[in-house]
Write a protein that holds these residues in place. Structure first.
Motif, short mmCIF file in Angstrom:
data_model
loop_
_atom_site.label_atom_id
_atom_site.label_comp_id
_atom_site.label_asym_id
_atom_site.label_seq_id
_atom_site.Cartn_x
_atom_site.Cartn_y
_atom_site.Cartn_z
N ASN A 167 -0.90 2.59 -10.22
CA ASN A 167 -1.01 1.67 -9.05
C ASN A 167 -2.13 0.56 -9.01
N THR A 168 -2.58 0.65 -10.09
CA THR A 168 -3.72 -0.50 -10.19
C THR A 168 -3.00 -2.07 -10.01
N TRP B 235 1.08 6.80 -6.97
CA TRP B 235 -0.09 7.67 -7.37
C TRP B 235 0.29 9.03 -6.91
N LYS B 236 0.62 9.33 -5.40
CA LYS B 236 0.98 10.54 -5.09
C LYS B 236 1.71 11.52 -5.80
N ASN C 173 0.71 -1.03 0.04
CA ASN C 173 -0.05 0.15 -0.26
C ASN C 173 0.87 1.28 -0.12
N LEU C 174 1.98 1.12 0.75
CA LEU C 174 2.89 2.40 0.59
C LEU C 174 3.20 2.56 -0.69
N LEU C 175 3.78 1.52 -1.37
CA LEU C 175 4.16 1.57 -2.78
C LEU C 175 3.02 2.05 -3.75
N ALA C 176 1.84 1.72 -3.59
CA ALA C 176 0.78 2.22 -4.26
C ALA C 176 0.74 3.69 -4.20
N HIS D 221 5.04 14.61 -9.92
CA HIS D 221 6.59 15.37 -9.36
C HIS D 221 7.78 14.55 -9.73
N TYR D 222 7.69 13.30 -9.87
CA TYR D 222 8.98 12.59 -10.37
C TYR D 222 8.81 11.99 -11.69
N ASN D 223 9.92 11.72 -12.33
CA ASN D 223 9.81 10.94 -13.74
C ASN D 223 9.88 9.67 -13.25
N PHE D 224 8.92 8.81 -12.89
CA PHE D 224 8.86 7.43 -12.65
C PHE D 224 8.95 6.49 -13.75
N PRO D 225 9.34 5.62 -13.82
CA PRO D 225 9.37 4.59 -14.95
C PRO D 225 7.65 4.65 -15.28
#
Length: 170
Positions: A45-46, A30-31, A23-26, A35-39
């Motif tokens: 987060n589905t 999402w949050k 849930n922290l990763l999800a 703001h960041y360039n995530f892959p």
């Protein structure tokens, strides 16, 4: 003095830690995706919820098996095998595990239905045994909490895709 916990609580404790991490990763994906360039795989987060569903099912199946109740023991051991087959068939042929728009309603509703089956067999065993102080058992309260969660969530999971259909075009 620390009281030693029963061995059958091990899957529940593992589940609580894994649920926290998943849930922290999800929430992070999402949050902070703006703001960041995530892959690309971390910008939704589905699939974390699909993963959480699978983890929850297998750990609670392990919990019910470890309770050692002689009520339907073979069924309790066969259900996880069929669930694993279902997960593979569902995500290979019917749904995408990494769907960016929607969580798997089919997965969550099957999981909830099977967990409800486990909970009902637990209660039936307690009634059959006529144990007078079953409310003092930690397992009773865990199963009661799981039952409330599953009963409340089952209709939502079952009709999730239908509720969202007007908003998403498949």
């Amino acid at each position: 003095i620390k009281k030693k916990q029963p061995g059958y609580l091990k899957p529940v404790i593992i589940y609580l830690w894994l649920a926290l991490i998943i849930n922290l990763l999800a929430n992070i994906s999402w949050k902070f995706k703006a703001h960041y360039n995530f892959p690309i795989w971390f910008q939704t987060n589905t699939y974390f919820y699909n993963l959480h569903s699978v983890v929850r099912f297998f750990l609670f199946s392990w919990f019910f098996i470890m309770l050692g109740q002689p009520f339907l023991p073979t069924l309790k051991k066969i259900i996880p095998v069929f669930f694993l087959i279902f997960v593979f068939v569902n995500f290979i042929f019917f749904q995408d595990f990494f769907d960016f728009k929607i969580i798997s309603s089919r997965l969550l509703s099957i999981e909830a239905g099977l967990l409800l089956l486990y909970c009902l067999q637990y209660y039936l065993y307690l009634l059959k045994e006529e144990e007078p102080l079953f409310t003092k058992l930690p397992s009773f309260w865990i199963v009661t909490g799981l039952s409330i969660f599953v009963v409340a969530g089952f209709p939502i999971y079952l009709f999730y895709s239908f509720f969202l259909f007007p908003f998403f075009l498949y």
